[in-house]
Design a protein around this motif. Structure first.
Motif, PDB file in Angstrom:
ATOM      1  N   ASP A 188      29.969 -16.938  -4.197  1.00  0.00           N
ATOM      2  CA  ASP A 188      30.187 -17.714  -5.182  1.00  0.00           C
ATOM      3  C   ASP A 188      31.220 -17.878  -5.768  1.00  0.00           C
ATOM      4  O   ASP A 188      31.666 -16.596  -6.515  1.00  0.00           O
ATOM      5  CB  ASP A 188      28.791 -17.067  -6.432  1.00  0.00           C
ATOM      6  CG  ASP A 188      27.187 -17.287  -5.120  1.00  0.00           C
ATOM      7  OD1 ASP A 188      27.748 -17.763  -3.626  1.00  0.00           O
ATOM      8  OD2 ASP A 188      26.425 -17.089  -6.041  1.00  0.00           O
ATOM      9  N   ASP A 190      32.921 -18.492  -9.441  1.00  0.00           N
ATOM     10  CA  ASP A 190      31.830 -18.402 -10.796  1.00  0.00           C
ATOM     11  C   ASP A 190      33.050 -19.103 -11.953  1.00  0.00           C
ATOM     12  O   ASP A 190      33.178 -19.354 -12.923  1.00  0.00           O
ATOM     13  CB  ASP A 190      31.295 -17.491 -11.153  1.00  0.00           C
ATOM     14  CG  ASP A 190      29.856 -17.593 -10.328  1.00  0.00           C
ATOM     15  OD1 ASP A 190      29.745 -18.740  -9.889  1.00  0.00           O
ATOM     16  OD2 ASP A 190      29.095 -16.250 -11.060  1.00  0.00           O
ATOM     17  N   HIS A 314      27.676 -25.145  -5.584  1.00  0.00           N
ATOM     18  CA  HIS A 314      27.088 -23.784  -6.240  1.00  0.00           C
ATOM     19  C   HIS A 314      26.184 -24.510  -7.986  1.00  0.00           C
ATOM     20  O   HIS A 314      27.276 -24.593  -8.720  1.00  0.00           O
ATOM     21  CB  HIS A 314      28.151 -22.740  -6.778  1.00  0.00           C
ATOM     22  CG  HIS A 314      27.390 -21.570  -7.735  1.00  0.00           C
ATOM     23  ND1 HIS A 314      26.148 -20.639  -7.171  1.00  0.00           N
ATOM     24  CD2 HIS A 314      27.993 -20.333  -7.922  1.00  0.00           C
ATOM     25  CE1 HIS A 314      27.081 -19.430  -7.741  1.00  0.00           C
ATOM     26  NE2 HIS A 314      26.722 -19.711  -8.377  1.00  0.00           N
ATOM     27  N   HIS A 346      23.680 -21.732  -9.671  1.00  0.00           N
ATOM     28  CA  HIS A 346      24.179 -20.730  -9.744  1.00  0.00           C
ATOM     29  C   HIS A 346      23.558 -20.014 -11.450  1.00  0.00           C
ATOM     30  O   HIS A 346      22.226 -20.547 -11.537  1.00  0.00           O
ATOM     31  CB  HIS A 346      24.935 -21.144 -11.051  1.00  0.00           C
ATOM     32  CG  HIS A 346      26.177 -20.889 -12.334  1.00  0.00           C
ATOM     33  ND1 HIS A 346      26.278 -18.877 -11.724  1.00  0.00           N
ATOM     34  CD2 HIS A 346      26.686 -20.880 -13.523  1.00  0.00           C
ATOM     35  CE1 HIS A 346      27.473 -19.239 -12.443  1.00  0.00           C
ATOM     36  NE2 HIS A 346      27.522 -20.380 -13.433  1.00  0.00           N
ATOM     37  N   TRP A 347      23.392 -18.383 -11.027  1.00  0.00           N
ATOM     38  CA  TRP A 347      22.475 -17.668 -11.240  1.00  0.00           C
ATOM     39  C   TRP A 347      20.882 -17.588 -11.390  1.00  0.00           C
ATOM     40  O   TRP A 347      20.672 -17.282 -11.477  1.00  0.00           O
ATOM     41  CB  TRP A 347      22.150 -17.802 -13.151  1.00  0.00           C
ATOM     42  CG  TRP A 347      23.749 -17.880 -14.173  1.00  0.00           C
ATOM     43  CD1 TRP A 347      23.803 -17.184 -14.113  1.00  0.00           C
ATOM     44  CD2 TRP A 347      23.597 -17.662 -15.594  1.00  0.00           C
ATOM     45  NE1 TRP A 347      25.159 -17.137 -15.186  1.00  0.00           N
ATOM     46  CE2 TRP A 347      24.431 -17.147 -15.944  1.00  0.00           C
ATOM     47  CE3 TRP A 347      22.055 -17.655 -16.514  1.00  0.00           C
ATOM     48  CZ2 TRP A 347      24.714 -16.698 -17.682  1.00  0.00           C
ATOM     49  CZ3 TRP A 347      22.697 -17.529 -18.203  1.00  0.00           C
ATOM     50  CH2 TRP A 347      23.857 -17.292 -18.466  1.00  0.00           C
TER      51      TRP A 347
HETATM   52 ZN   LIG Z   1      27.393 -18.056 -10.079  1.00  0.00          ZN
END
Ligand SMILES: [Zn+2]
Length: 555
Positions: A188, A190, A314, A346-347
């Motif tokens: 991922d 980020d 993502h 994401h998360w």
């Molecule tokens: Zn993420």
């Protein structure tokens, strides 16, 4: 062939169960004699089958006929079946029958599993199999059971009962031919570059963790002196990074190409920067907005694509809005110039509607379902599965996340403890097949994390233990092909076995395999049980395959 007797509302989940335990089966038809009958009904007629497996947490008519007593019904808990811990999330009946073999003792007087041989072979199981499967595929196992592949254990129990009853059958296990299991590599992205984070919470967090977090980790024996020094030096270098004198150490996610050395992995990239996303309530929500998006790293993305890596989304809002999901997909597609098959939120945001929403947005697979706080099997399985509510979308579960292993507010493990925990999961993969999905974040190779050595160790370990390693799309497509295969017949006569198959064109690497279970009388004296004998054959698209037990004798 297995015949299934179940309630109408269980039929959909039964179908998914037999995509995971891929063996010939059908909903039981009258006047057909099955090798095995699996029933969840409260009442069944006299059945003529080699083995009957009855699952129910309630008393049944059959219990009355066979003299099985239901002592009590217990709520959800962990049962011990011959040394294997299995969490049961629904009700559990404590059963007893004089003179029968009992397993999974819950109290002094009863058990969850009662085996009967007189002469009918029956396994009476005191929980509701398909309700368990439904729970596992639609809810999340609690963290304390994270490392138990509960669904795969249910499959393995049923398989072993069939073998022990001496019944020959064929299956297509979730195992690539000539390997033991799959490993899926994902990243991922980020953050790209610490320069985008001048004087924000990310920069202060980095400085704090680099200086003090590292010192605490070093004093606690979690990291080496060399890593402590590297982190301190990197923090001291920060002004030089911001003034452009030295390069930005968080901008090198393409370093994975060198580490993975010819393997392909999946990079999930943020489609739109500065978006926190909607429908999430969290006091740190502002942290969810990324300071970059895929448009900022177009050259790196194109380079990854040319090297054969997969680019996925993502996602920010795709989990709750198909419109936003297709907008996010379009953005990733425009920059990468490749069809976008997959997404990880994401998360890890997700809810019960997400499978149908993601499918509507056009995604072929999702890779979100895993834990943030630990590693393991959130849905109790190592297999790619169709989540409840989806028609075509497949889920590739997430198992080992770097931050879950090492972050101070997660498991906070030393390398030694992390390797032991990962080995436990690898052990499950060797036993059950399926796929272990890794998530190593873009930042994790650099200070202040320095988790690159561990990642390399893990890749080596996966290779040594027999993993076929690849990206998420490759592995999902393998499972999709396996799902496309249907058994047209399975005939066993005079020690000859013939299986008929139809399915999508097989590909050469890795192939699916047919596993013939040909149980033979146990060599252990004074038992009436059978031992498994297995023959694996690759499937190259043949409409039928034949083997005989002479192959067993000559082997
Ligand atoms: Zn993420």
């Amino acid at each position: 062939m297995i015949g299934i007797l179940c309630n109408e509302d269980e039929k959909e989940i039964v179908q998914e169960f037999f995509e995971l335990f891929k063996t010939p089966w059908e909903f039981s038809a009258p006047d057909v004699k099955y090798d095995v009958v699996v029933s969840t009904l409260p009442e069944i007629d006299e059945i003529d089958a080699g083995l009957i497996v009855l699952y129910s947490s309630q008393p049944t008519e059959f219990d009355k006929r066979m003299g099985i007593e239901l002592h009590q019904t217990l709520p959800s808990h962990l049962v011990d079946l011959n040394g294997t811990s299995l969490p049961i999330y629904g009700k559990i009946a404590v059963l007893h029958r004089a003179g029968s073999n009992h397993q999974g003792t819950d109290s002094g007087t009863g058990a969850t599993v009662v085996e009967i041989h007189d002469p009918l072979k029956v396994i009476r199981v005191g929980y509701d199999l398909f309700r368990e499967v439904d729970f596992l595929l639609s809810e999340s196992q609690p963290v304390e059971n994270a490392q138990i592949p509960a669904l795969d254990i249910h499959i393995s129990l049923l398989r072993n009962w069939i073998v022990k009853a001496g019944i020959s059958f064929v299956e297509i296990p979730p195992v690539p031919f000539e390997y033991k299991f799959f490993a899926c590599l994902t990243h991922d992205i980020d953050f790209v570059g610490i320069r985008r984070h001048k004087f924000d919470h990310t920069m202060w967090g980095f400085i704090y963790r680099g200086l003090f977090g590292s010192l605490i980790a070093f004093l606690g024996g979690k990291i080496s002196l060399a890593k402590l020094v590297t982190n301190w030096m990197t923090v001291l270098k920060l002004p030089l990074v911001f003034t452009g004198v030295v390069g930005d150490f968080w901008a090198n996610f393409d370093r994975y190409a060198a580490i993975e050395d010819g393997l392909s992995s999946t990079f999930f990239l943020i489609p739109f920067k500065n978006r926190t996303g909607e429908k999430i309530s969290n006091k740190y929500l502002y942290k969810r907005a990324a300071h970059y998006d895929i448009g900022d790293v177009e050259d790196q993305v194109r380079q990854l694509v040319n090297l054969g890596f997969e680019i996925g989304s993502h996602g920010i809002d795709a989990w709750h809005s198909a419109e936003k999901g297709s907008e996010e997909m379009k953005r990733i597609h425009e920059v990468s110039d490749r069809r976008v098959a997959g997404i990880r939120m994401h998360w890890l945001c997700y809810d019960r509607q997400s499978p149908s929403v993601l499918e509507l947005a056009g995604f072929e697979y999702d890779a979100t379902l895993g834990y943030n706080e630990t590693i393991g099997f959130r849905n109790g399985t190592l297999q790619v599965f169709k989540p409840v509510g989806a028609c075509r979308l497949l889920e590739i579960p997430l198992n080992i996340q770097d931050t879950a292993l090492f972050s101070p507010h997660r498991l906070n493990l030393s390398d030694m403890d992390a390797s032991q925990l990962c080995n436990k999961l690898i052990e499950s993969a060797c036993q059950h097949g399926g796929v272990l999905t890794l998530l190593w974040h873009c930042r994790s190779l650099e200070a202040e994390r320095l988790w690159g050595d561990f990642y390399q160790w893990l890749l080596g370990e996966l290779r040594n233990r027999g993993a076929w390693i690849g990206n998420a799309h490759q592995i999902v497509e393998w499972f999709r092909r396996r799902r496309s295969i249907a058994f047209t017949e399975f005939i066993s006569a005079d020690n000859n076995f013939e299986v008929g198959l139809i399915g999508d064109e097989p590909v050469s690497d890795p192939r699916v395999l047919l596993r013939f279970h040909l149980p033979s009388r146990s060599t252990k004296s004074s038992t009436t049980e059978y031992d498994d004998y297995i023959i694996d054959l690759p499937w190259n698209g043949e409409a039928s395959l034949e083997i005989s037990t002479h192959e067993r004798e000559s082997a």
